[in-house]
Design a protein around this motif. Structure first.
Motif, mmCIF file in Angstrom:
data_model
loop_
_atom_site.group_PDB
_atom_site.id
_atom_site.type_symbol
_atom_site.label_atom_id
_atom_site.label_comp_id
_atom_site.label_asym_id
_atom_site.label_seq_id
_atom_site.Cartn_x
_atom_site.Cartn_y
_atom_site.Cartn_z
ATOM 1 N N ARG A 27 0.833 -1.202 0.000
ATOM 2 C CA ARG A 27 0.000 0.000 0.000
ATOM 3 C C ARG A 27 0.865 1.249 0.000
ATOM 4 N N THR A 28 0.435 2.259 -0.744
ATOM 5 C CA THR A 28 1.108 3.545 -0.745
ATOM 6 C C THR A 28 0.321 4.511 0.134
ATOM 7 N N TYR A 29 1.004 5.112 1.095
ATOM 8 C CA TYR A 29 0.356 6.035 2.034
ATOM 9 C C TYR A 29 0.642 7.484 1.646
ATOM 10 N N SER A 30 -0.350 8.348 1.890
ATOM 11 C CA SER A 30 -0.167 9.762 1.579
ATOM 12 C C SER A 30 0.856 10.407 2.502
ATOM 13 N N ARG A 31 0.892 9.960 3.766
ATOM 14 C CA ARG A 31 1.824 10.507 4.740
ATOM 15 C C ARG A 31 2.245 9.395 5.691
ATOM 16 N N VAL A 32 3.513 9.458 6.128
ATOM 17 C CA VAL A 32 4.047 8.481 7.080
ATOM 18 C C VAL A 32 4.549 9.227 8.313
ATOM 19 N N HIS A 33 4.106 8.791 9.487
ATOM 20 C CA HIS A 33 4.474 9.381 10.762
ATOM 21 C C HIS A 33 5.269 8.352 11.565
ATOM 22 N N LEU A 34 6.054 8.833 12.529
ATOM 23 C CA LEU A 34 6.908 7.961 13.333
ATOM 24 C C LEU A 34 6.665 8.195 14.808
ATOM 25 N N LEU A 35 6.634 7.101 15.571
ATOM 26 C CA LEU A 35 6.543 7.177 17.025
ATOM 27 C C LEU A 35 7.539 6.187 17.604
ATOM 28 N N GLY A 36 8.449 6.675 18.442
ATOM 29 C CA GLY A 36 9.444 5.787 19.024
ATOM 30 C C GLY A 36 9.697 6.112 20.477
ATOM 31 N N PHE A 37 9.900 5.069 21.272
ATOM 32 C CA PHE A 37 10.206 5.221 22.690
ATOM 33 C C PHE A 37 11.658 4.831 22.932
ATOM 34 N N ALA A 92 6.883 11.453 17.034
ATOM 35 C CA ALA A 92 6.702 11.451 18.485
ATOM 36 C C ALA A 92 7.943 10.787 19.076
ATOM 37 N N HIS A 93 8.745 11.557 19.776
ATOM 38 C CA HIS A 93 10.086 11.180 20.245
ATOM 39 C C HIS A 93 10.020 11.079 21.764
ATOM 40 N N LEU A 94 9.756 9.872 22.268
ATOM 41 C CA LEU A 94 9.386 9.699 23.669
ATOM 42 C C LEU A 94 10.550 9.157 24.490
ATOM 43 N N SER A 95 10.909 9.876 25.556
ATOM 44 C CA SER A 95 11.972 9.439 26.480
ATOM 45 C C SER A 95 13.211 8.996 25.717
ATOM 46 N N ILE A 110 9.548 19.654 10.188
ATOM 47 C CA ILE A 110 8.746 18.523 10.638
ATOM 48 C C ILE A 110 8.359 18.729 12.101
ATOM 49 N N PRO A 111 7.068 18.641 12.453
ATOM 50 C CA PRO A 111 6.689 18.729 13.863
ATOM 51 C C PRO A 111 7.178 17.521 14.645
ATOM 52 N N LEU A 112 7.700 17.757 15.840
ATOM 53 C CA LEU A 112 8.241 16.686 16.676
ATOM 54 C C LEU A 112 7.824 16.917 18.121
ATOM 55 N N LEU A 113 7.203 15.912 18.723
ATOM 56 C CA LEU A 113 6.873 15.932 20.141
ATOM 57 C C LEU A 113 7.995 15.248 20.895
ATOM 58 N N ALA A 114 8.660 15.984 21.795
ATOM 59 C CA ALA A 114 9.765 15.443 22.587
ATOM 60 C C ALA A 114 9.331 15.370 24.044
ATOM 61 N N THR A 115 9.317 14.156 24.613
ATOM 62 C CA THR A 115 8.911 13.992 26.006
ATOM 63 C C THR A 115 10.051 13.390 26.826
ATOM 64 N N ILE A 116 10.036 13.685 28.123
ATOM 65 C CA ILE A 116 11.022 13.121 29.034
ATOM 66 C C ILE A 116 10.441 13.165 30.446
ATOM 67 N N GLY A 117 10.896 12.280 31.297
ATOM 68 C CA GLY A 117 10.494 12.284 32.688
ATOM 69 C C GLY A 117 11.562 12.908 33.562
ATOM 70 N N ASP A 139 -1.073 13.672 25.499
ATOM 71 C CA ASP A 139 -0.333 14.649 24.692
ATOM 72 C C ASP A 139 0.072 14.058 23.342
ATOM 73 N N VAL A 140 0.436 12.770 23.327
ATOM 74 C CA VAL A 140 0.774 12.104 22.070
ATOM 75 C C VAL A 140 -0.439 12.091 21.134
ATOM 76 N N VAL A 141 -1.590 11.742 21.676
ATOM 77 C CA VAL A 141 -2.815 11.694 20.871
ATOM 78 C C VAL A 141 -3.130 13.076 20.312
ATOM 79 N N ALA A 142 -3.046 14.104 21.150
ATOM 80 C CA ALA A 142 -3.321 15.466 20.685
ATOM 81 C C ALA A 142 -2.326 15.895 19.620
ATOM 82 N N PHE A 143 -1.061 15.544 19.801
ATOM 83 C CA PHE A 143 -0.030 15.882 18.816
ATOM 84 C C PHE A 143 -0.331 15.207 17.471
#
Length: 204
Positions: free
Chosen positions: A91-101, A123-126, A147-154, A196-200
């Motif tokens: 399948r060819t996708y219109s857009r590809v997003h990445l989420l990694g922990f 989504a760039h988590l911890s 590129i929008p990037l969500l960066a999270t950390i504890g 926050d990930v869902v909203a992003f």
């Protein structure tokens, strides 16, 4: 190149034509972050990958080489495996997003550094950014919009060293449109962070 085991990929079918690629942390497996799938925006097909290198009771994307931190060979080998897997999708996708922990987050950024025009959000988590420079870095910094990037950390995270967090934060600010969030937690994903990930992703 370390190839991705296509048979190990866990899928959730979405309602749109966008793909979210999910990459777990060191020593984990494809089933770990797939537990987030029911909470993620419905428009995405979600594909949770298994890292290619056996590690303990799980898997790793790359081995750490502290003596030669600027060496990209190991992380690039895994990233090239993910890119090859994407190329092989029917399948060819219109857009590809990445989420990694954690280590998967480093992979997400490395993928964008190798193919800076390919990905829609991260989504760039911890996590952290691999040291050194790549030709794609200048492209990322010069993209408009970035590129929008969500960066999270504890604030209690004792896995990602604070110096690596600070260095990575400076690098990310120079190359992405960063939304940075800090939580009162250790090296894990908490409910507030998931929201926050869902909203992003809904904005991406």
């Amino acid at each position: 190149m370390h190839p991705i085991d296509a048979d190990a990929v866990l899928w959730r079918q979405g309602t749109g034509d966008e793909l979210l690629v999910v990459m777990h942390g060191l020593g984990s497996h494809e089933g770990d972050l797939f537990g987030l799938a029911p909470h993620l925006p419905e428009r995405f097909d979600v594909a949770s990958l298994r890292a290619p290198i056996p590690y303990g009771g799980g898997f790793a994307w790359f081995e750490f080489t502290p003596v030669d931190a600027d060496d990209h060979a190991l992380i690039d080998s895994a990233a090239e495996g993910v890119l090859a897997w994407l190329e092989g999708l029917e399948r060819t996708y219109s857009r590809v997003h990445l989420l990694g922990f954690s280590q998967g987050g480093a992979m997400a950024v490395q993928l964008a550094r190798l193919e800076p025009e390919r990905f829609a959000s991260i989504a760039h988590l911890s996590s952290f950014v691999h040291a050194g420079e790549l030709p794609g870095d200048a492209v990322l910094a010069g993209r408009e919009p970035r590129i929008p990037l969500l960066a999270t950390i504890g604030d209690l995270d004792d896995v990602i060293h604070v110096d690596k967090v600070r260095r990575s934060a400076l690098w990310l600010d120079r190359h992405f449109d960063v939304d940075r969030r800090t939580y009162h937690r250790a090296h894990a994903i908490v409910a507030e962070e998931l929201a926050d990930v869902v909203a992003f992703l809904e904005r991406a």
